[in-house]
Design a protein around this motif. Structure first.
Motif, short mmCIF file in Angstrom:
data_model
loop_
_atom_site.label_atom_id
_atom_site.label_comp_id
_atom_site.label_asym_id
_atom_site.label_seq_id
_atom_site.Cartn_x
_atom_site.Cartn_y
_atom_site.Cartn_z
N LEU A 170 1.01 -1.14 -0.18
CA LEU A 170 0.15 -0.24 -0.14
C LEU A 170 0.79 1.46 -0.08
CD1 LEU A 170 -2.53 -0.80 2.37
CD2 LEU A 170 -2.79 -1.63 0.03
N HIS B 256 -2.65 3.48 -10.56
CA HIS B 256 -2.87 4.43 -9.58
C HIS B 256 -3.14 5.68 -9.71
CE1 HIS B 256 -0.75 1.55 -6.86
NE2 HIS B 256 -1.51 1.19 -6.98
N HIS C 267 -0.88 7.72 0.40
CA HIS C 267 -1.68 7.20 0.21
C HIS C 267 -3.11 8.33 0.13
CE1 HIS C 267 -0.18 4.84 3.95
NE2 HIS C 267 0.19 4.56 2.94
N ARG D 188 -3.02 6.97 -3.22
CA ARG D 188 -4.22 5.56 -3.08
C ARG D 188 -5.67 5.55 -2.53
NH1 ARG D 188 -0.16 0.37 -3.26
NH2 ARG D 188 -2.40 -0.17 -3.85
N LYS D 189 -5.33 6.19 -2.27
CA LYS D 189 -6.46 6.28 -0.91
C LYS D 189 -7.82 6.64 -0.44
CE LYS D 189 -7.22 5.13 3.89
NZ LYS D 189 -7.31 4.41 5.35
N GLU D 190 -6.75 8.36 -0.43
CA GLU D 190 -7.46 9.43 -0.77
C GLU D 190 -8.01 9.37 -2.04
OE1 GLU D 190 -6.13 12.62 1.67
OE2 GLU D 190 -5.73 10.77 3.28
#
Length: 308
Positions: A180, A217, A272, A275-277
């Motif tokens: 991650l 991504h 992050h 990729r996440k937000e």
């Protein structure tokens, strides 16, 4: 998904809302760049073609050297620390903290060397990976490899570049995606690197995104490609629900013309964010407004200049 694209010469206050500037995708003298484009360029221009043929004959006559542009390469002029400082200084002039991810072609020598220098010890281990795919090739920016496993991962990526094996690309991308903290960016996606033609390239690009898009991504907005090409990338990103991210692709002594603005305090936090937000703010720098022919010529002069 939140994405924003800003031009500094139009919105000079844009960086004030952020803590950090991120420089992605730049090259050092550890990057081997192909010379095949010289022969391709000369083939379309009679005067240059004749001049090149004369020089190749001279090389054979005088030294028995056969000039082979497919085997030859050139290297960018800046060593790792100079490249790092060039990017760092540009960002800090915006009153931002700096993060610099250097991505040489298919090797991680530069970031590994930089990590022993105190001021650069937090630099991520990153690479621009050459990915053969069908009748062309693509460049993936793979950022923030785990330092302990980076060498072995790089060996696997390099093996695939040299000897593509069916099914292996999926395994490698899944392995990278599983971490991650790793960021995978499709660099200059609209650039027809193998010169197969615009339509064939775009069909193959869409096939790549259809088959492996879950592992990619972001798509790169490039600091060295035309605005028309970057607009095509924006349109593509909307069609496949992909985030866009900056990539300067610096090869000479001009700092990256595209950066990312962020509030992250570490490169892992920045990953992050993306990729996440699913957040990205691309900032184009003033040098992007200069004619691309002149910028390319300046890079050429940077490359061939003597550095005692």
């Amino acid at each position: 998904m939140q994405r924003k694209v800003t031009c500094l010469w139009k919105e000079s206050q844009a960086p004030q809302a952020y803590r950090t500037g991120v420089s992605l995708h730049s090259h050092t003298n550890h990057s081997k760049e192909g010379l095949y484009f010289i022969a391709e360029y000369a083939a379309r221009r009679a005067v240059l073609r004749r001049a090149l043929a004369a020089q190749k004959k001279r090389a054979v006559d005088e030294s028995s050297i056969i000039v082979d542009f497919l085997k030859g390469y050139w290297t960018p002029p800046l060593p790792p620390l100079a490249a790092f400082e060039l990017e760092k200084n540009q960002i800090e002039r915006l009153d931002l903290s700096s993060m610099v991810s250097i991505t040489d072609h298919d090797n991680i020598e530069a970031p590994m060397l930089l990590r022993v220098v105190p001021e650069a010890r937090r630099v991520p281990v990153s690479v621009e990976w050459t990915v053969p795919f069908k009748d062309t090739k693509f460049h993936l920016g793979v950022h923030n490899l785990p330092s302990g496993a980076a060498e072995s991962i790089m060996e696997s990526l390099r093996d695939f570049t040299l000897t593509p094996v069916a099914g292996r690309l999926s395994e490698l991308l899944a392995m990278l995606h599983q971490n991650l903290d790793v960021l995978i960016v499709l660099n200059h996606p609209m650039w027809d690197l193998a010169a197969i033609g615009k339509e064939r390239h775009e069909r193959t690009l869409r096939t790549l995104l259809c088959e492996y898009g879950e592992y990619i991504h972001a798509l790169e907005l490039s600091g060295i490609r035309s605005w028309e090409e970057n607009q095509a990338v924006l349109h593509l990103s909307e069609g496949c629900n992909q985030l866009v991210i900056s990539g300067g692709d610096r090869h000479g002594c001009e700092p990256n013309a595209a950066l990312n603005l962020s509030n992250a305090e570490s490169f892992t936090e920045f990953v992050h964010e993306v990729r996440k937000e699913r957040r990205s703010h691309v900032l184009f720098m003033p040098q992007y407004t200069e004619p691309n022919v002149l910028r390319t010529l300046q890079t050429l002069l940077d490359v061939i200049r003597e550095y005692p």
